[in-house]
Design a protein around this motif. Structure first.
Motif, PDB file in Angstrom:
ATOM      1  N   UNK A  59      58.968  60.796  27.585  1.00  8.19           N
ATOM      2  CA  UNK A  59      58.607  59.641  28.477  1.00  8.19           C
ATOM      3  C   UNK A  59      58.223  59.963  29.850  1.00  8.19           C
ATOM      4  N   UNK A  60      56.901  60.042  30.336  1.00 11.02           N
ATOM      5  CA  UNK A  60      56.502  60.398  31.355  1.00 11.02           C
ATOM      6  C   UNK A  60      57.260  59.897  32.544  1.00 11.02           C
ATOM      7  N   UNK A  61      57.396  58.653  32.695  1.00 10.08           N
ATOM      8  CA  UNK A  61      58.312  58.046  33.506  1.00 10.08           C
ATOM      9  C   UNK A  61      59.773  58.315  33.737  1.00 10.08           C
ATOM     10  N   UNK A  62      60.177  58.735  32.801  1.00 13.16           N
ATOM     11  CA  UNK A  62      61.626  59.429  32.693  1.00 13.16           C
ATOM     12  C   UNK A  62      61.708  60.914  33.218  1.00 13.16           C
ATOM     13  N   UNK A  63      60.554  61.517  32.943  1.00  8.77           N
ATOM     14  CA  UNK A  63      60.607  63.008  33.515  1.00  8.77           C
ATOM     15  C   UNK A  63      59.898  62.914  35.154  1.00  8.77           C
ATOM     16  N   UNK A  64      59.315  61.963  35.620  1.00 15.86           N
ATOM     17  CA  UNK A  64      58.952  61.635  36.777  1.00 15.86           C
ATOM     18  C   UNK A  64      60.239  61.269  37.508  1.00 15.86           C
ATOM     19  N   UNK A  65      60.948  60.655  37.098  1.00 20.96           N
ATOM     20  CA  UNK A  65      62.483  60.105  37.842  1.00 20.96           C
ATOM     21  C   UNK A  65      63.521  61.077  38.079  1.00 20.96           C
ATOM     22  N   UNK A  66      63.186  62.314  37.265  1.00 18.67           N
ATOM     23  CA  UNK A  66      63.877  63.299  37.416  1.00 18.67           C
ATOM     24  C   UNK A  66      63.426  64.405  38.117  1.00 18.67           C
TER      25      UNK A  66
END
Length: 243
Positions: A59-66
């Motif tokens: 999930x791109x959003x999850x990767x961005x959040x990290x």
């Protein structure tokens, strides 16, 4: 014989749905079950396109959040949708359903590039078309992809397959008193913050008058029921459908 209510349909599958009880990756039994249901629908000469998410892999959003660059994370998510699309294509072809995968990001060795007129022609010839790679742009969800492609191919409805049997006012898995909606307008859905789809996708559906039916994918036969207009799940439209 009763005819389908919708003859040109976009089916939106979440990546998580393909993982089944595994929670991650692709469950072959789940993918095969989906393929069997789609074959049943195709026997009624329905023109069907599919958009698959990639959340079971990335999930791109999850990767961005990290801390990852958002655009890079989203491109990785697009590649995850290609993996899911190829798995679904293989399962459909094993059921004898002619299928074409088209990608928004060009990768000719594994799939066709997305070309609107070619996609429509495939459907007119009775082939299932799977739209992979999202919109080809970061910052857009696969829900937005489904809405955009539905508008482009002039689909009559988006069938949004979930692991719950409709839209509730709270999480039914956590709240036993959660109330299910039979019908909603897009404005009501957004105002209530129900999280069915993002605002961009909802806006595209509203502007192009494309209704959305949210239903439970895990119950066999539900895809056909939705296509034939049976009262399942939650109907979301610009106005109430009178179900």
């Amino acid at each position: 014989m009763v005819a389908p209510k919708y003859w040109r349909v976009v089916l939106k599958l979440s990546g998580e749905a393909l993982a089944g009880s595994l929670g991650y990756g692709i469950d072959p039994d789940v993918v095969n079950n989906i393929a069997v249901q789609i074959k049943e629908v195709m026997e009624h000469r329905v023109q069907l396109a599919i958009v698959v998410g990639g959340g079971n892999i990335w999930r791109g959003v999850a990767g961005s959040a990290k801390g990852m660059d958002r655009a890079t994370a989203d491109y990785m998510g697009m590649l995850a949708t290609v993996i899911n699309s190829l798995a679904l294509q293989d399962a459909l072809e094993k059921q004898g359903v002619d299928t074409r995968t088209q990608t928004a990001i060009e990768m000719r060795e594994v799939a066709e590039p997305y070309i609107r007129r070619r996609a429509i022609r495939h459907m007119e010839k009775g082939r299932v078309v799977i739209f992979a790679g999202g919109t080809g742009n970061p910052y857009f969800s696969t829900d937005t992809t489904a809405a955009l492609r539905a508008a482009e191919i002039e689909a009559q409805v988006i069938l949004m397959a979930k692991r719950v049997d409709g839209v509730y006012d709270s999480d039914p898995l956590k709240n036993p008193n959660a109330r299910k909606f039979q019908e909603l307008t897009f404005i009501e859905m957004l105002n209530r913050g129900l999280g069915v789809m993002d605002a961009t996708a909802a806006s595209l559906c509203m502007d192009n008058k494309i209704p959305v039916i949210v239903f439970d994918l895990t119950e066999e036969g539900n895809i056909k029921k939705a296509v034939f207009g049976e009262k399942i799940g939650t109907y979301i439209g610009g106005e109430f459908n009178g179900r």
